[in-house]
Write a protein that holds these residues in place. Structure first.
Motif, PDB file in Angstrom:
ATOM      1  N   SER A  30       0.840  -1.192   0.000  1.00  0.00           N
ATOM      2  CA  SER A  30       0.000   0.000   0.000  1.00  0.00           C
ATOM      3  C   SER A  30       0.879   1.247   0.000  1.00  0.00           C
ATOM      4  CB  SER A  30      -0.902   0.015   1.235  1.00  0.00           C
ATOM      5  OG  SER A  30      -0.111   0.143   2.412  1.00  0.00           O
ATOM      6  N   TRP A  31       0.255   2.392  -0.269  1.00  0.00           N
ATOM      7  CA  TRP A  31       0.957   3.669  -0.168  1.00  0.00           C
ATOM      8  C   TRP A  31       1.372   3.924   1.278  1.00  0.00           C
ATOM      9  CZ3 TRP A  31       2.720   6.040  -4.301  1.00  0.00           C
ATOM     10  CH2 TRP A  31       2.094   5.823  -5.538  1.00  0.00           C
ATOM     11  N   ALA A  32       0.541   3.499   2.227  1.00  0.00           N
ATOM     12  CA  ALA A  32       0.891   3.690   3.639  1.00  0.00           C
ATOM     13  C   ALA A  32       2.145   2.905   3.991  1.00  0.00           C
ATOM     14  CB  ALA A  32      -0.276   3.253   4.525  1.00  0.00           C
ATOM     15  N   ASP A  33       2.270   1.702   3.430  1.00  0.00           N
ATOM     16  CA  ASP A  33       3.449   0.866   3.642  1.00  0.00           C
ATOM     17  C   ASP A  33       4.697   1.577   3.130  1.00  0.00           C
ATOM     18  OD1 ASP A  33       4.792  -1.360   4.451  1.00  0.00           O
ATOM     19  OD2 ASP A  33       4.190  -2.632   2.777  1.00  0.00           O
ATOM     20  N   MET A  34       4.610   2.097   1.900  1.00  0.00           N
ATOM     21  CA  MET A  34       5.744   2.832   1.312  1.00  0.00           C
ATOM     22  C   MET A  34       6.090   4.055   2.149  1.00  0.00           C
ATOM     23  SD  MET A  34       6.432   5.867  -0.438  1.00  0.00           S
ATOM     24  CE  MET A  34       4.775   6.351  -0.897  1.00  0.00           C
ATOM     25  N   PHE A  35       5.086   4.815   2.548  1.00  0.00           N
ATOM     26  CA  PHE A  35       5.297   6.042   3.330  1.00  0.00           C
ATOM     27  C   PHE A  35       6.047   5.727   4.624  1.00  0.00           C
ATOM     28  CE2 PHE A  35       3.840   9.130   6.523  1.00  0.00           C
ATOM     29  CZ  PHE A  35       4.153  10.330   5.894  1.00  0.00           C
ATOM     30  N   GLU A  36       5.620   4.655   5.305  1.00  0.00           N
ATOM     31  CA  GLU A  36       6.277   4.276   6.557  1.00  0.00           C
ATOM     32  C   GLU A  36       7.736   3.906   6.321  1.00  0.00           C
ATOM     33  OE1 GLU A  36       5.884   0.873  10.084  1.00  0.00           O
ATOM     34  OE2 GLU A  36       4.248   1.178   8.645  1.00  0.00           O
ATOM     35  N   HIS A  37       8.009   3.102   5.288  1.00  0.00           N
ATOM     36  CA  HIS A  37       9.385   2.697   4.982  1.00  0.00           C
ATOM     37  C   HIS A  37      10.283   3.912   4.765  1.00  0.00           C
ATOM     38  CE1 HIS A  37       8.422  -1.633   3.395  1.00  0.00           C
ATOM     39  NE2 HIS A  37       7.848  -1.362   4.550  1.00  0.00           N
ATOM     40  N   ILE A  38       9.828   4.834   3.902  1.00  0.00           N
ATOM     41  CA  ILE A  38      10.676   5.959   3.508  1.00  0.00           C
ATOM     42  C   ILE A  38      10.898   6.921   4.677  1.00  0.00           C
ATOM     43  CG2 ILE A  38      10.851   7.967   1.994  1.00  0.00           C
ATOM     44  CD1 ILE A  38      11.401   5.323   0.613  1.00  0.00           C
ATOM     45  N   VAL A  39       9.847   7.216   5.432  1.00  0.00           N
ATOM     46  CA  VAL A  39      10.007   8.152   6.555  1.00  0.00           C
ATOM     47  C   VAL A  39      10.965   7.574   7.589  1.00  0.00           C
ATOM     48  CG1 VAL A  39       8.813   9.313   8.457  1.00  0.00           C
ATOM     49  CG2 VAL A  39       7.773   9.252   6.187  1.00  0.00           C
ATOM     50  N   LYS A  40      10.835   6.289   7.881  1.00  0.00           N
ATOM     51  CA  LYS A  40      11.752   5.670   8.853  1.00  0.00           C
ATOM     52  C   LYS A  40      13.180   5.640   8.323  1.00  0.00           C
ATOM     53  CE  LYS A  40       8.471   2.808  11.427  1.00  0.00           C
ATOM     54  NZ  LYS A  40       8.033   1.430  11.788  1.00  0.00           N
ATOM     55  N   PHE A  41      13.338   5.401   7.032  1.00  0.00           N
ATOM     56  CA  PHE A  41      14.674   5.388   6.434  1.00  0.00           C
ATOM     57  C   PHE A  41      15.319   6.771   6.539  1.00  0.00           C
ATOM     58  CE2 PHE A  41      17.526   6.060   2.831  1.00  0.00           C
ATOM     59  CZ  PHE A  41      18.376   4.962   2.943  1.00  0.00           C
ATOM     60  N   LEU A  42      14.570   7.804   6.197  1.00  0.00           N
ATOM     61  CA  LEU A  42      15.108   9.160   6.286  1.00  0.00           C
ATOM     62  C   LEU A  42      15.472   9.514   7.726  1.00  0.00           C
ATOM     63  CD1 LEU A  42      12.621  11.030   3.902  1.00  0.00           C
ATOM     64  CD2 LEU A  42      15.002  10.436   3.412  1.00  0.00           C
ATOM     65  N   HIS A  43      14.611   9.114   8.652  1.00  0.00           N
ATOM     66  CA  HIS A  43      14.849   9.442  10.063  1.00  0.00           C
ATOM     67  C   HIS A  43      16.128   8.787  10.579  1.00  0.00           C
ATOM     68  CE1 HIS A  43      14.018  10.590  14.159  1.00  0.00           C
ATOM     69  NE2 HIS A  43      13.983   9.320  14.550  1.00  0.00           N
ATOM     70  N   GLN A  44      16.402   7.571  10.130  1.00  0.00           N
ATOM     71  CA  GLN A  44      17.629   6.910  10.567  1.00  0.00           C
ATOM     72  C   GLN A  44      18.873   7.614  10.043  1.00  0.00           C
ATOM     73  OE1 GLN A  44      17.886   4.437  12.842  1.00  0.00           O
ATOM     74  NE2 GLN A  44      15.668   4.753  13.048  1.00  0.00           N
ATOM     75  N   LYS A  45      18.741   8.284   8.909  1.00  0.00           N
ATOM     76  CA  LYS A  45      19.874   9.035   8.350  1.00  0.00           C
ATOM     77  C   LYS A  45      20.174  10.289   9.149  1.00  0.00           C
ATOM     78  CE  LYS A  45      20.819   6.445   4.748  1.00  0.00           C
ATOM     79  NZ  LYS A  45      22.115   5.744   4.640  1.00  0.00           N
ATOM     80  N   ASP A  46      19.138  10.952   9.610  1.00  0.00           N
ATOM     81  CA  ASP A  46      19.315  12.205  10.359  1.00  0.00           C
ATOM     82  C   ASP A  46      18.093  12.391  11.259  1.00  0.00           C
ATOM     83  OD1 ASP A  46      19.663  14.723  11.388  1.00  0.00           O
ATOM     84  OD2 ASP A  46      19.918  15.728   9.453  1.00  0.00           O
ATOM     85  N   LYS A  47      18.276  12.177  12.551  1.00  0.00           N
ATOM     86  CA  LYS A  47      17.145  12.199  13.480  1.00  0.00           C
ATOM     87  C   LYS A  47      16.735  13.608  13.892  1.00  0.00           C
ATOM     88  CE  LYS A  47      17.753   7.555  15.291  1.00  0.00           C
ATOM     89  NZ  LYS A  47      17.630   6.663  16.468  1.00  0.00           N
ATOM     90  N   SER A  48      17.526  14.595  13.534  1.00  0.00           N
ATOM     91  CA  SER A  48      17.223  15.959  13.981  1.00  0.00           C
ATOM     92  C   SER A  48      16.020  16.558  13.249  1.00  0.00           C
ATOM     93  CB  SER A  48      18.446  16.865  13.780  1.00  0.00           C
ATOM     94  OG  SER A  48      18.741  17.005  12.392  1.00  0.00           O
ATOM     95  N   VAL A  49      15.775  16.134  12.002  1.00  0.00           N
ATOM     96  CA  VAL A  49      14.723  16.760  11.192  1.00  0.00           C
ATOM     97  C   VAL A  49      13.337  16.468  11.777  1.00  0.00           C
ATOM     98  CG1 VAL A  49      13.628  16.837   8.924  1.00  0.00           C
ATOM     99  CG2 VAL A  49      16.123  16.695   9.101  1.00  0.00           C
ATOM    100  N   LEU A  50      13.018  15.185  11.954  1.00  0.00           N
ATOM    101  CA  LEU A  50      11.697  14.849  12.481  1.00  0.00           C
ATOM    102  C   LEU A  50      11.555  15.264  13.940  1.00  0.00           C
ATOM    103  CD1 LEU A  50      10.787  11.368  10.937  1.00  0.00           C
ATOM    104  CD2 LEU A  50      10.367  13.665  10.069  1.00  0.00           C
ATOM    105  N   SER A  51      12.663  15.228  14.688  1.00  0.00           N
ATOM    106  CA  SER A  51      12.608  15.693  16.073  1.00  0.00           C
ATOM    107  C   SER A  51      12.215  17.162  16.120  1.00  0.00           C
ATOM    108  CB  SER A  51      13.956  15.479  16.760  1.00  0.00           C
ATOM    109  OG  SER A  51      14.276  14.105  16.818  1.00  0.00           O
TER     110      SER A  51
END
Length: 785
Positions: free
Chosen positions: A383-404
């Motif tokens: 699903s699109w929700a599945d993709m969205f979750e994967h990508i957001v978590k991947f980006l967050h692992q690269k740099d946690k300051s943005v979502l924080s």
């Protein structure tokens, strides 16, 4: 674990001691593999405890359910550890031993899942054997070809899900497994015959690491024969050694026999496979001439009991022609030992439409996503929700300051911040990204894409790197038509089972087979219903509160939620609670995963789930919504008295987790001797025991005890005993393909309004005597065979 000391001791004795034993006390490594399976992410060994604690908290499973699942997987881990599959297949156990010798542990999460699928009846023993052998070949070919190992962890972490996602079934699992491995590229590749044979022919085998060298010669010696040699043990104990036929140091005699190019032949072929063999007499052979090595009475090739020395013993000399001839023979044999698999399977999907995150003119609303590719790495999604979750978590692992920053901002000018929060309460439907970091889950496709574009800008990531692959609209129409037909056939199969379970309430009596994924049953409260849902990736029960007045729905939800602990304790599971403030309706749900309406083999399991759990949830929830009356209160009071009685009786083993207001369940020592537990084969109650005595309490006016048996996952021996029981005590429903049997019940006891707990205990004691008489007679009759 936050449990009382008595409960801790019980849990430790029941579950944890088995887990420790099965894992050889290497619990941390096992938990790491377990989390890899459950979360598709491998924690570092130093962080296993914290990761498991977080998983347990997020899963919100009852402690016994979680520990039971851990124990089940620990038994799969034990099979890999002890090289004993328990499937009575020597080839499989031999393969397990060889793979253990190679010390490659990244395959364990995948292989444990393969063993689980076998236990669930979805893979045959031969399927399991083929998967293990092909995995072994894949690993060894890669080693010979010196393919980097950095990709292996991710490959085996996601391999089972990748296989299942081709068509959402376990059908032709081995063929899909082969296709998945053969489709890997670069550092994930399965070396073909050309690459493998070229590498093996020229490899300095003698200089390989010891474990691979021992493995290679064990395979050459024992492949294709039942008269095997214990090569590993003999190499470990230095009984066998690797022998250079042409010695490491050339003597004048060897130089002469090799001819003018002796030095070149020696430097080229010395450590290659063609010049190596096994011997138990290396010191005796040493630098002797070939004729002396061949003809020596003690340890010579002619006198050797090793298969690989037989062809060497018939040679007149040893030089370049013999080396080349033996090289060709061994390379051809290697292609058989470590065969390159073939498959005709091709995923039933056409070339997908695709677009990137940067494409702003593409209309994605109403289109289904099949997979995505980010930075050239593809990932199937549902699903699109599945993709969205994967990508957001991947980006967050690269740099946690943005979502924080977005989650904790107090600025109202940052539009993107309203989709992120540091608490679950700050969002309508929270998706956990990290500790105290949540994203809004309840958004449409267009908004998800908009959020991702803005996030990519904050992360300075290139939106061209994110590619979406979409289903073809026409194929979606065909698939939808097929879905309608599959749904109708499933409900035709499942509804009679569901209706039978609810016969006392009549909840689904007016339902017919439909093309929807949902059937709804009604129980007399206007606007409320119990729904059975069948999807391509799960089954679900919804208790749905959908009156026209939203306030009434929210009030009912809040009432139930105030009794959440009691409801979930009665059910023995955690439910999903959705107040859904943005909608008129509210609901609570329970899921069954790893099943699909598209897989007919899953239908019995799904139908049982829909029947049993819709009934259980109704039993647990409806009383809170009905006006409390004397009958309702009496049923509740009696259930408590019955449970107390089971706890007080000698030889009676209560199971409170499987009790509710209608059924109080227990086992007895006597019947457990006749029908012992079957570990790793969950019954219809999801227990190791496949029978219960049930105190049936439907009206509060009377009760009786019935003996119930579940056939689910029963062994041939168990089912044979059940058939013998049925011969003497025929069950009411005598179907051959049975799922439940109740061959015995006690006298019905009357429960007057004035009966005390002591009076009820006394009447139940008489029922227990009937049970003991029944068990004694049954044992006597069974012994006649």
């Amino acid at each position: 674990m936050g449990q009382a000391p008595k409960d801790q001791n019980k849990l430790y004795d029941t579950y944890w001691t088995t887990i420790e034993r099965c894992t050889g006390n290497d619990v941390s490594c096992f938990i790491r593999d377990y989390l890899s399976i459950k979360q598709q992410v491998t924690p570092t060994i130093s962080n296993v405890y914290c990761s498991f604690k977080e998983y347990a908290e997020n899963a919100q499973l009852p402690i016994e359910v979680l520990l039971d699942d851990l124990r089940r997987y620990a038994r799969f881990f034990e099979k890999l550890l002890t090289c004993n599959s328990g499937l009575k297949n020597k080839k499989l156990d031999d393969c397990l031993y060889r793979m253990k010798r190679l010390e490659i542990v990244v395959t364990r999460p995948f292989l444990m899942e393969v063993l689980r699928l076998n236990q669930d009846g979805k893979l045959s023993v031969d399927d399991v054997l083929q998967v293990f052998l092909i995995t072994e070949n894949y690993l060894f070919r890669r080693n010979i070809c010196e393919v980097p190992t950095n990709a292996l962890n991710k490959i085996f972490l996601t391999l089972n899900k990748e296989i299942l996602r081709y068509d959402n079934t376990t059908d032709i699992y081995v063929q899909k497994f082969i296709y998945a491995l053969l489709s890997k590229k670069d550092s994930g590749r399965f070396p073909d015959d050309e690459e493998f044979t070229t590498a093996l022919a020229t490899k300095q085998v003698y200089q390989m690491r010891g474990k691979y060298k021992a493995y290679l010669f064990e395979r050459f010696e024992n492949y294709g024969t039942v008269e095997t040699k214990d090569v590993y043990t003999h190499l470990d104990n230095n009984v066998y050694t690797i022998e250079h036929i042409m010695p490491q140091h050339l003597t004048p005699a060897w130089t002469e026999s090799l001819g003018a190019n002796a030095l070149e032949i020696h430097s080229t072929w010395l450590h290659r496979l063609a010049n190596l063999t096994l011997t138990g007499y290396n010191p005796n052979l040493s630098n002797k001439t070939f004729a002396e090595k061949r003809d020596s009475e003690e340890g010579g090739y002619k006198a050797s009991g090793l298969k690989m020395n037989q062809k060497i013993s018939v040679k007149e000399s040893w030089g370049l022609p013999e080396l080349e001839e033996r090289n060709d023979e061994m390379i051809n044999l290697a292609k058989k030992i470590w065969a390159y698999p073939q498959t005709a399977f091709v995923p039933a999907e056409k070339e997908f439409d695709s677009c990137t995150l940067d494409d702003e003119n593409v209309e994605l609303t109403g289109r289904d996503i099949v997979k995505y590719s980010y930075q050239s790495i593809e990932q199937p999604v549902t699903s699109w929700a599945d993709m969205f979750e994967h990508i957001v978590k991947f980006l967050h692992q690269k740099d946690k300051s943005v979502l924080s920053g977005l989650a904790y901002t107090t600025s109202s000018t940052t539009d993107l911040s309203k989709y992120f929060s540091n608490t679950e309460d700050g969002l309508r439907s929270a998706l956990k990204i990290d500790d105290n970091i949540y994203a809004e889950r309840n958004t449409n496709t267009a908004l998800k894409i908009s959020v991702l574009r803005r996030l990519f800008a904050l992360y300075d990531a290139d939106p061209m790197d994110l590619v979406f692959y979409l289903k073809d609209p026409e194929s979606e129409k065909v698939a939808e038509a097929n879905r309608y037909e599959i749904r109708k056939r499933y409900w035709t199969y499942a509804l009679p089972i569901i209706q039978k379970q609810h016969i006392h309430r009549g909840t689904f009596s007016s339902c017919n087979s439909v093309t929807s994924n949902t059937v709804s049953g009604f129980f007399g409260i206007s606007g409320f219903c119990i729904c059975c849902i069948a999807n391509h990736d799960s089954a679900r029960i919804d208790f749905y509160m959908g009156k026209s007045d939203a306030e009434q729905n929210k009030a009912a939800f809040d009432l139930l939620y105030s009794h959440k602990n009691e409801i979930e304790e009665e059910l023995g599971v955690s439910l999903t609670w959705e107040r859904a403030n943005e909608y008129k309706a509210s609901w609570l749900s329970y899921h069954l995963y790893d099943v699909s309406i598209t897989n007919k083999a899953d239908w019995p399991r799904m139908a049982r789930f829909h029947a049993e759990w819709s009934d259980k949830i109704c039993n647990a929830v409806i009383p809170y919504l009905q006006t409390e009356d004397e009958t309702s209160a009496k049923l509740t009071e009696l259930a408590g008295i019955f449970r107390e009685w089971t706890a007080s009786c000698e030889g009676v083993n209560e199971n409170l987790a499987k009790c509710n207001r209608t059924y109080t369940r227990f086992t007895t020592t006597g019947m457990s001797d006749i029908l012992p537990d079957i570990p790793d084969a969950p019954s219809g109650w999801n227990t190791d025991n496949h029978y219960f005595y049930e105190i049936v309490n439907r009206t509060g006016a009377n009760a009786y005890i019935q003996f119930s048996i579940s056939s689910r996952n029963g062994t041939d021996e168990f089912l044979a005993i059940c058939d013998r029981i049925n011969k003497h005590y025929p069950a009411k429903f005598g179907k051959e393909d049975w799922q439940w049997r109740t061959p015995f019940k006690t006298t019905t006891i009357d429960i007057g309004d004035d009966l005390s707990k002591e009076d009820i205990f006394a009447k139940l004691d008489l029922c227990l005597k009937e049970i003991q008489t029944f068990e004694a007679e049954l044992k006597s009759k069974l012994q006649e065979y």
